[in-house]
Design a protein around this motif. Structure first.
Motif, PDB file in Angstrom:
ATOM      1  N   ALA A  10       0.834  -1.216   0.000  1.00  0.00           N
ATOM      2  CA  ALA A  10       0.000   0.000   0.000  1.00  0.00           C
ATOM      3  C   ALA A  10       0.864   1.260   0.000  1.00  0.00           C
TER       4      ALA A  10
ATOM      5  N   ILE B 208      -6.290  -0.060  -7.464  1.00  0.00           N
ATOM      6  CA  ILE B 208      -6.504  -0.699  -6.165  1.00  0.00           C
ATOM      7  C   ILE B 208      -7.466  -1.873  -6.298  1.00  0.00           C
TER       8      ILE B 208
ATOM      9  N   PHE C 207      -5.594  -1.880   4.167  1.00  0.00           N
ATOM     10  CA  PHE C 207      -4.762  -1.525   3.026  1.00  0.00           C
ATOM     11  C   PHE C 207      -4.929  -0.044   2.683  1.00  0.00           C
TER      12      PHE C 207
ATOM     13  N   TYR D 108      -2.352   3.085   2.723  1.00  0.00           N
ATOM     14  CA  TYR D 108      -2.177   3.838   1.475  1.00  0.00           C
ATOM     15  C   TYR D 108      -2.266   5.343   1.750  1.00  0.00           C
TER      16      TYR D 108
END
Length: 646
Positions: free
Chosen positions: A399, A529, A564, A568
């Motif tokens: 991430a 993503i 995640f 990120y």
């Protein structure tokens, strides 16, 4: 000596003999890895066993002579300790010292000679009659069992722990324990106590040889057994290389149908070797300028319609002089010579991207670019597995890396046209498919795939994707486990210690590398993503056709997706953070909606490649699966939108 102690002593001797042959053939089991590590030729790889055998043959009669005159227990103990120390030290020899590794394998023969010569005589002096025969049979039965286990154990340790060196470290540890047990439990019996002949310690060596020469059966059996051992050991040593070569040959030639084509490939490889030599001399400095053409170590890694990959290495006789790499990856563009100018533009764009990511330490180093390809850093690493994608530490690191990639400013077209341009490109090629040219077993499936109303679906998909604001960023667009490398096993082995944050920021992130930038372009963040989440379910390691596993249960849970996205966001530059769209909920919604785009793209990729590619992969099956997933997800999202939950 107590009978129970005798059996314990024999058990220890049998165990040591088992270790002996496990060690001997553990090396054979990882020989391809050893050859690659030290850049050894086939002849040098064979020399590992030859050097061992010659020292073994030379030392056997010497230890036989010593055993007739001195303590057999002490001789074995000293020989075994020498043997295990040499094996253990050999596993630490650096890659530039291949000749030293061969020398140490020769020294191993000294230690083995001390044991294998003496141990059977001790068993013979502990028991007599049928007991002796059975126990000697058990002792020698360790030879085929240990030989077989050597391949299995060596390969298992190498794959599990990430390096062939661990295959050489198990037997010394077991060996030290067994030597201790031998010294503790073995009481040396009188020599020849059951043969009915008085033993003389000081028989002349020539007298002994003269005595043995009177028995032709002994001479002939010894000679034939020697030839048998030579033949079987030679075959057993090269068998892993031979099997590996067979599979490589099969993979490379699975679509080749004639000797002419095979000959063409051989000639092509020879030309590539020459070209690789010249390229390495042009772009690399130091020792690369000094090697001769036939000294370049050149190995094919993979090949296909898109790219062919080769590893070029300095020979073991040359070491880097001024920081130049000892090995590089040569990438040759397979379809560069095309009348389609877009091919050249795409390759030029990919090279620019590669250079930028390399400079920012987000990808391998770049050593040279030329019209037909480029020279890259060779990373001795393994791609991640699907299981590792689910590891929280690794997932957080991916991430972080992906967030950094998304923030790059790359000098290419920044309009988000890549997704639908690529969809239309593959759709155009699908319209040209002649179903009659497809294997009959697949014709119904192919009709089902190509007759789907893609044009109508593209219109609907464009409209549906526009319902969510997803920023346009520089995207990888194919972030699956095979395109993420973790170079060192040492890094992975340390995952079990330290705090998760320390590992993510200071340990994993500098080592985790994204590769394969073929599809890199400016695109919607949600698509990159979403595609990564979809890849959690796709495992491309299946050895059997169709060469992929689909594991829907592995799709990341909401908790995993949220984790995640949270990591990120942490990596986004605070000055660029948009409080309206850079939130967990918004990015999760982006990914949910763009899941459809991910499925749709790879449906068309599968159909295009199923018709044109020669790579052994179940493209049609893969396309069928992605189409089903697309339709299922579409129904799910429409239902959520109608309920006001999307």
């Amino acid at each position: 000596m107590d009978v129970s102690k005798k059996y314990v002593a024999v058990g220890i001797l049998c165990f040591i003999n088992l270790i002996n042959y496990i060690d001997r053939f553990a090396v054979a089991g990882v020989l391809p890895d050893i050859k690659d590590y030290y850049s050894l030729s086939n002849a040098q790889g064979g020399l590992l066993q030859t050097a061992f055998i010659f020292s073994y043959i030379f030392m056997v009669p010497i230890f036989g002579l010593l055993a007739d005159r001195y303590s057999r227990k002490k001789l074995m103990a000293m020989g075994l300790l020498f043997w295990f120390i040499i094996i253990y030290l050999g596993s630490f020899i650096p890659r530039e010292c291949g000749n030293l590794f061969i020398f140490l394998r020769a020294m191993v023969g000294i230690g083995e000679a001390s044991y294998s010569t003496i141990a059977p005589t001790i068993i013979a002096d502990l028991f007599y009659g049928s007991y002796r025969t059975k126990l000697l049979g058990s002792y020698f039965f360790a030879i085929p069992v240990g030989s077989t286990l050597g391949y299995v154990v060596g390969d298992f340790l190498a794959k599990t722990l990430g390096s062939w060196k661990y295959a050489l470290r198990l037997t010394p540890l077991l060996g030290f324990i067994s030597v201790f047990l031998m010294l503790l439990y073995l009481e040396e019996p009188p020599r020849g106590q059951f043969i009915g002949v008085k033993y003389s310690e000081r028989n002349n060596f020539k007298v002994n040889l003269s005595f043995l020469s009177k028995f032709p059966s002994y001479i002939w059996s010894t000679l034939f057994f020697t030839f048998l051992c030579f033949t079987t050991h030679s075959l057993l040593w090269i068998t892993p290389l031979f099997i590996q070569a067979i599979f490589k040959f099969r993979d490379v030639h699975v679509h080749q149908r004639s000797l002419t084509k095979a000959q063409s490939m051989i000639e092509s490889n020879s030309a590539l070797h020459d070209k690789a030599y010249n390229l390495c001399r042009q772009f690399l400095s130091g020792s690369w300028k000094d090697i001769k053409e036939d000294e370049l170590v050149f190995h094919s890694i993979s090949g296909g319609l898109s790219n062919s990959l080769y590893r070029c290495s300095l020979p073991s006789t040359h070491t880097p002089l001024c920081g130049e790499p000892s090995q590089v990856l040569l990438r040759m563009y397979g379809q560069l010579h095309s009348d389609d100018p877009s091919q050249n533009i795409n390759k030029m764009t990919e090279s620019v991207i590669f250079m930028m990511l390399s400079e920012r330490k987000l990808g391998p180093k770049l050593y040279g670019i030329f019209p037909e390809g480029r020279l890259e850093e060779y990373i001795p690493a393994q791609a991640l597995t699907c299981e590792q994608l689910r590891d929280p530490v690794i997932s957080a690191t991916i991430a972080h890396k992906l967030s950094h990639v998304h923030q790059l400013d790359v000098p290419i077209n920044k309009e988000p046209t890549w997704l639908f341009d690529t969809i239309h490109l593959w759709l155009d090629s699908i319209h040209k498919i002649d179903v009659k040219m497809i294997k009959k077993d697949y014709q119904n499936l192919v009709k089902e795939l190509i007759e789907f109303p893609y044009e109508e679906e593209i219109t609907w998909l464009r409209n549906f994707l526009s319902s969510i604001e997803s920023p346009v960023v520089f995207c990888h667009n194919d972030l699956q486990e095979g395109n993420i490398l973790l170079p060192t096993k040492q890094t992975k082995s340390r995952l079990s210690s330290g705090s998760k944050n320390q590992l993510t920021k200071s340990l994993l992130e500098p080592n985790l590398i994204f590769i394969d930038f073929e599809y890199c372009a400016y695109n919607y963040r949600g698509h990159d993503i979403a595609n990564h989440f979809n890849e959690w379910t796709m495992d491309y390691s299946a050895p059997e056709f169709p060469h992929f596993y689909y594991n829907p249960q592995d799709y990341p849970s909401e908790t995993q997706r949220r984790f995640f996205v949270k990591e990120y966001i942490k990596a986004i530059d605070k000055s660029n953070l948009n409080p309206e769209i850079d939130t967990e909920d918004h990015i999760l919604r982006e990914a949910e909606i763009f899941t459809l785009a991910s499925h749709f793209l790879w449906i068309l990729w599968s159909i295009d490649h199923g018709y044109s590619s020669k790579i052994a992969f179940g493209y049609w099956e893969y396309g069928q699966l992605r189409l089903k997933n697309y339709l299922d997800k579409k129904r799910e999202l429409i239902d959520l939108r109608e309920k006001g939950l999307l």
